[in-house]
Design a protein around this motif. Structure first.
Motif, PDB file in Angstrom:
ATOM      1  N   SER B  81       0.856  -1.190   0.000  1.00 37.13           N
ATOM      2  CA  SER B  81       0.000   0.000   0.000  1.00 37.13           C
ATOM      3  C   SER B  81       0.888   1.234   0.000  1.00 37.13           C
ATOM      4  O   SER B  81       1.869   1.295   0.751  1.00 37.13           O
ATOM      5  CB  SER B  81      -0.876   0.046   1.256  1.00 37.13           C
ATOM      6  N   LEU B  82       0.552   2.183  -0.831  1.00 41.14           N
ATOM      7  CA  LEU B  82       1.263   3.466  -0.855  1.00 41.14           C
ATOM      8  C   LEU B  82       0.257   4.560  -0.542  1.00 41.14           C
ATOM      9  O   LEU B  82      -0.894   4.509  -1.002  1.00 41.14           O
ATOM     10  CB  LEU B  82       1.886   3.714  -2.223  1.00 41.14           C
ATOM     11  N   SER B  83       0.666   5.523   0.257  1.00 37.24           N
ATOM     12  CA  SER B  83      -0.249   6.618   0.588  1.00 37.24           C
ATOM     13  C   SER B  83       0.484   7.951   0.531  1.00 37.24           C
ATOM     14  O   SER B  83       1.671   8.036   0.839  1.00 37.24           O
ATOM     15  CB  SER B  83      -0.860   6.405   1.971  1.00 37.24           C
ATOM     16  N   VAL B  84      -0.238   8.957   0.112  1.00 37.32           N
ATOM     17  CA  VAL B  84       0.310  10.315   0.021  1.00 37.32           C
ATOM     18  C   VAL B  84      -0.669  11.253   0.716  1.00 37.32           C
ATOM     19  O   VAL B  84      -1.886  11.112   0.568  1.00 37.32           O
ATOM     20  CB  VAL B  84       0.460  10.758  -1.460  1.00 37.32           C
ATOM     21  N   VAL B  85      -0.128  12.185   1.504  1.00 39.46           N
ATOM     22  CA  VAL B  85      -0.951  13.217   2.145  1.00 39.46           C
ATOM     23  C   VAL B  85      -0.337  14.567   1.811  1.00 39.46           C
ATOM     24  O   VAL B  85       0.882  14.737   1.896  1.00 39.46           O
ATOM     25  CB  VAL B  85      -0.997  13.040   3.683  1.00 39.46           C
ATOM     26  N   ASN B  86      -1.167  15.515   1.416  1.00 40.53           N
ATOM     27  CA  ASN B  86      -0.706  16.886   1.204  1.00 40.53           C
ATOM     28  C   ASN B  86      -1.636  17.825   1.970  1.00 40.53           C
ATOM     29  O   ASN B  86      -2.857  17.777   1.790  1.00 40.53           O
ATOM     30  CB  ASN B  86      -0.727  17.228  -0.298  1.00 40.53           C
ATOM     31  N   GLU B  87      -1.061  18.620   2.860  1.00 45.11           N
ATOM     32  CA  GLU B  87      -1.849  19.583   3.627  1.00 45.11           C
ATOM     33  C   GLU B  87      -1.328  20.985   3.346  1.00 45.11           C
ATOM     34  O   GLU B  87      -0.115  21.207   3.361  1.00 45.11           O
ATOM     35  CB  GLU B  87      -1.682  19.348   5.144  1.00 45.11           C
ATOM     36  N   THR B  88      -2.233  21.930   3.113  1.00 46.46           N
ATOM     37  CA  THR B  88      -1.820  23.332   3.052  1.00 46.46           C
ATOM     38  C   THR B  88      -2.578  24.074   4.145  1.00 46.46           C
ATOM     39  O   THR B  88      -3.789  23.899   4.304  1.00 46.46           O
ATOM     40  CB  THR B  88      -2.124  23.969   1.693  1.00 46.46           C
ATOM     41  N   MET B  89      -1.841  24.870   4.910  1.00 48.80           N
ATOM     42  CA  MET B  89      -2.409  25.515   6.096  1.00 48.80           C
ATOM     43  C   MET B  89      -2.180  27.013   6.028  1.00 48.80           C
ATOM     44  O   MET B  89      -1.126  27.464   5.580  1.00 48.80           O
ATOM     45  CB  MET B  89      -1.718  24.989   7.358  1.00 48.80           C
ATOM     46  N   SER B  90      -3.155  27.782   6.492  1.00 49.33           N
ATOM     47  CA  SER B  90      -2.937  29.219   6.627  1.00 49.33           C
ATOM     48  C   SER B  90      -3.798  29.742   7.771  1.00 49.33           C
ATOM     49  O   SER B  90      -4.823  29.149   8.108  1.00 49.33           O
ATOM     50  CB  SER B  90      -3.290  29.935   5.323  1.00 49.33           C
ATOM     51  N   GLY B  91      -3.366  30.837   8.369  1.00 45.38           N
ATOM     52  CA  GLY B  91      -4.132  31.426   9.460  1.00 45.38           C
ATOM     53  C   GLY B  91      -3.221  31.907  10.572  1.00 45.38           C
ATOM     54  O   GLY B  91      -1.994  31.878  10.446  1.00 45.38           O
ATOM     55  N   ALA B  92      -3.837  32.354  11.659  1.00 42.20           N
ATOM     56  CA  ALA B  92      -3.069  32.816  12.807  1.00 42.20           C
ATOM     57  C   ALA B  92      -3.124  31.764  13.908  1.00 42.20           C
ATOM     58  O   ALA B  92      -4.027  30.943  13.947  1.00 42.20           O
ATOM     59  CB  ALA B  92      -3.631  34.135  13.306  1.00 42.20           C
ATOM     60  N   SER B  93      -2.125  31.831  14.789  1.00 37.47           N
ATOM     61  CA  SER B  93      -1.978  30.782  15.791  1.00 37.47           C
ATOM     62  C   SER B  93      -1.926  31.394  17.198  1.00 37.47           C
ATOM     63  O   SER B  93      -1.359  32.475  17.378  1.00 37.47           O
ATOM     64  CB  SER B  93      -0.673  30.042  15.487  1.00 37.47           C
ATOM     65  N   PRO B  94      -2.503  30.722  18.217  1.00 33.63           N
ATOM     66  CA  PRO B  94      -2.382  31.226  19.591  1.00 33.63           C
ATOM     67  C   PRO B  94      -0.910  31.285  20.006  1.00 33.63           C
ATOM     68  O   PRO B  94      -0.168  30.319  19.796  1.00 33.63           O
ATOM     69  CB  PRO B  94      -3.146  30.187  20.416  1.00 33.63           C
ATOM     70  N   TRP B  95      -0.505  32.420  20.611  1.00 33.17           N
ATOM     71  CA  TRP B  95       0.916  32.631  20.903  1.00 33.17           C
ATOM     72  C   TRP B  95       1.169  32.520  22.412  1.00 33.17           C
ATOM     73  O   TRP B  95       1.895  31.650  22.869  1.00 33.17           O
ATOM     74  CB  TRP B  95       1.312  34.013  20.362  1.00 33.17           C
ATOM     75  N   TYR B  96       0.554  33.417  23.172  1.00 30.78           N
ATOM     76  CA  TYR B  96       0.653  33.302  24.634  1.00 30.78           C
ATOM     77  C   TYR B  96      -0.552  33.975  25.279  1.00 30.78           C
ATOM     78  O   TYR B  96      -1.326  34.655  24.610  1.00 30.78           O
ATOM     79  CB  TYR B  96       1.963  33.884  25.161  1.00 30.78           C
ATOM     80  N   VAL B  97      -0.706  33.774  26.574  1.00 29.91           N
ATOM     81  CA  VAL B  97      -1.871  34.265  27.311  1.00 29.91           C
ATOM     82  C   VAL B  97      -1.395  35.284  28.348  1.00 29.91           C
ATOM     83  O   VAL B  97      -0.366  35.071  29.000  1.00 29.91           O
ATOM     84  CB  VAL B  97      -2.589  33.094  28.020  1.00 29.91           C
ATOM     85  N   VAL B  98      -2.149  36.380  28.478  1.00 38.22           N
ATOM     86  CA  VAL B  98      -1.812  37.378  29.504  1.00 38.22           C
ATOM     87  C   VAL B  98      -3.056  37.638  30.355  1.00 38.22           C
ATOM     88  O   VAL B  98      -4.175  37.409  29.900  1.00 38.22           O
ATOM     89  CB  VAL B  98      -1.340  38.705  28.860  1.00 38.22           C
ATOM     90  N   PRO B  99      -2.872  38.132  31.575  1.00 37.15           N
ATOM     91  CA  PRO B  99      -4.050  38.534  32.360  1.00 37.15           C
ATOM     92  C   PRO B  99      -4.492  39.934  31.929  1.00 37.15           C
ATOM     93  O   PRO B  99      -3.645  40.788  31.669  1.00 37.15           O
ATOM     94  CB  PRO B  99      -3.519  38.534  33.802  1.00 37.15           C
ATOM     95  N   ASN B 100      -5.815  40.157  31.827  1.00 32.74           N
ATOM     96  CA  ASN B 100      -6.281  41.512  31.520  1.00 32.74           C
ATOM     97  C   ASN B 100      -6.451  42.312  32.827  1.00 32.74           C
ATOM     98  O   ASN B 100      -6.059  41.831  33.906  1.00 32.74           O
ATOM     99  CB  ASN B 100      -7.564  41.480  30.688  1.00 32.74           C
ATOM    100  N   ALA B 101      -7.022  43.493  32.740  1.00 31.81           N
ATOM    101  CA  ALA B 101      -7.129  44.372  33.917  1.00 31.81           C
ATOM    102  C   ALA B 101      -7.911  43.701  35.051  1.00 31.81           C
ATOM    103  O   ALA B 101      -7.672  43.974  36.232  1.00 31.81           O
ATOM    104  CB  ALA B 101      -7.792  45.681  33.515  1.00 31.81           C
ATOM    105  N   GLU B 102      -8.851  42.804  34.660  1.00 29.69           N
ATOM    106  CA  GLU B 102      -9.657  42.114  35.698  1.00 29.69           C
ATOM    107  C   GLU B 102      -8.998  40.821  36.155  1.00 29.69           C
ATOM    108  O   GLU B 102      -9.560  40.075  36.945  1.00 29.69           O
ATOM    109  CB  GLU B 102     -11.059  41.794  35.165  1.00 29.69           C
TER     110      GLU B 102
END
Lengths: 70, 385
Positions: B81-102
């Motif tokens: 069996s032979l298999s091929v996968v091709n994925e193309t991705m675009s978009g923004a990614s979660p980077w880090y989390v900060v606390p807001n004023a509350e």
């Protein structure tokens, strides 16, 4: 809790439900929808998505890798 | 003479039918046929809620995936069996989390749109006889910042007059991580390596003429660079790199029940998976699917999956204080959350060609601001001859 209950029920079924099934009685078992993985390509992409979005990994063997995550 | 011929034909077709029925209950039993399958999936993550984002894009990932597999017999007892996968991705990614004023956690997203692609090539070589089979698997996956080489060796041994099947397998991979823009962002990893070694055992049994049961247990060991190459963490007003232990041991198990209902011409799939690792993440999932036949050509498959996981021991959305062990990760994938996935699939059969269309909606809920929802629509075509 619900899942533990279902696990217990499944194990109970497995422990008590076996009967002798002759080869010629396995017509329904050989149907594609009775396979553990009826559509391998669908299973592969689904496992890949869940693996890249959740902390768990499936127990299947076989080669495969790459991140494809964000 | 005509009657003899008819009797012979009837006996022959009965024998052929018995031979077909004698196939063991496997996911994809050896059948000496050539099979070709193609699948396209369009995966789309839902936009972030503006109140959960401190900075950066609200849009998340869109991924298009092409999969192609070809299986063909090599000899009377082997196939490749032979298999091929091709994925193309675009978009923004979660980077880090900060606390807001509350003091609530809000997400900082990557600003620029990320465009990347992944290609995977796989090969399975299967050798089989009436009571056992083994498969050797090799694959390579490449992205601009991540390469992976993987192997697998698995087998099945049928017992109890083919009523039971013992399965086993080992697999491993070596991944190479070279983060992009490492010359711009200090500390991004280059030439890092991640190793994976996995083994599993499984057993499935024919319980009645309409019921199959299977179970698996597997262990996995990871070592090397297990942090996220791009994510950061907020620690006491300072931004630091995502930093996780360099070893992880996992154990997981699954139970699978298949029940056919002759009166309804339908099958119920019940899959349960349990998982635990030594970062103290535990998870459970329940997957139910109903395969409803409509005549011999149509099939409708509604399914539902519930998933829950606990948080990793060192995970926090942000850190008020420094940790003695130096481990920090605010990755939503290490947080505690539940997720529900609803799917609906339609399958149509034309002689040797099968076409299916599936829609999935996934939604996660928990405390992390970047927990995602997505929808995926996929079209599959397959034939065997």
């Amino acid at each position: 809790m619900i899942i533990r209950f279902i696990v217990a029920v499944l194990v109970a079924i497995a422990a008590t439900g076996c009967t002798q099934v002759k080869v010629w009685e396995r017509g329904n078992l050989a149907r594609n929808e009775m396979a553990f993985t009826p559509d391998p390509l669908e299973q592969k992409i689904q496992d890949h998505i869940y693996h890249s979005k959740e902390a768990s990994q499936s127990v299947a063997a076989g080669a495969g890798g790459g991140c494809g995550c964000n | 003479m005509q009657e003899k011929k008819s009797t012979l034909a009837a006996l022959s077709s009965a024998a052929m039918m018995l031979s077909g029925l004698a196939q063991p209950a496997l996911a994809n039993p050896p059948d000496q046929k050539t099979q070709i399958a193609y699948r396209f999936t369009n995966y789309s993550e839902g936009e972030m809620d503006a109140k959960d984002v401190a900075e950066g894009s609200l849009e998340r990932y869109q991924i298009q995936v092409h999969q192609l597999s070809v299986k063909t017999p090599v000899s009377e007892d082997t196939e490749i069996s032979l298999s091929v996968v091709n994925e193309t991705m675009s978009g923004a990614s979660p980077w880090y989390v900060v606390p807001n004023a509350e003091g609530e956690a809000v997400q900082v997203m990557s600003g620029a749109t990320i465009d990347e692609a992944r290609n995977e090539l796989g090969m399975d070589f299967r050798s089989y006889n009436t009571s056992s089979e083994t498969t050797l698997s090799l694959s390579v996956s490449a992205e601009n910042d991540y390469e992976s080489l993987a192997f697998g060796y698995s087998g099945q041994w049928r017992t109890l007059q083919q009523r039971g099947t013992l399965s086993w397998g080992i697999s491993g991979s070596r991944d190479f991580i070279n983060a992009t823009d490492a010359n711009i962002y200090a500390g991004r990893p280059v030439e890092e390596i991640k190793n994976r070694l996995r083994g599993y055992l499984g057993y499935s049994i024919v319980m009645t003429r309409n019921r199959l049961f299977g179970m698996n247990i597997g262990v996995t060991s990871l070592d090397g660079y297990l942090s996220d190459a791009y994510k950061l963490a907020w620690v006491d007003n300072e931004i630091v790199r995502d930093n996780r232990p360099d070893v992880q041991n996992q154990v997981g198990g699954s139970l699978m029940l298949r029940q056919f209902f002759p009166e309804a011409q339908a099958a119920l799939h019940t899959d349960i998976k349990l998982y635990q690792n030594d970062w103290e993440v535990t998870s459970e999932s329940l997957d139910l699917a109903w395969y409803q036949n409509l005549g011999s050509k149509w099939q409708l498959v509604p399914s539902l999956r519930y998933y829950h996981q606990s948080a990793a021991t060192f995970y926090e959305p942000f850190y008020e204080n420094r940790r003695a062990d130096g481990f920090y990760s605010s990755d939503y994938r290490l947080s505690e959350f539940s997720a529900v996935s609803a799917r609906f699939k339609v399958i149509r059969q034309w002689n040797t060609v099968s076409v299916n269309l599936q829609y999935e909606n996934y939604s996660a809920s928990g405390d992390h601001p970047a927990l995602l929802s997505y929808s995926a629509i996929s079209l599959g075509v397959g034939t065997s001859f």
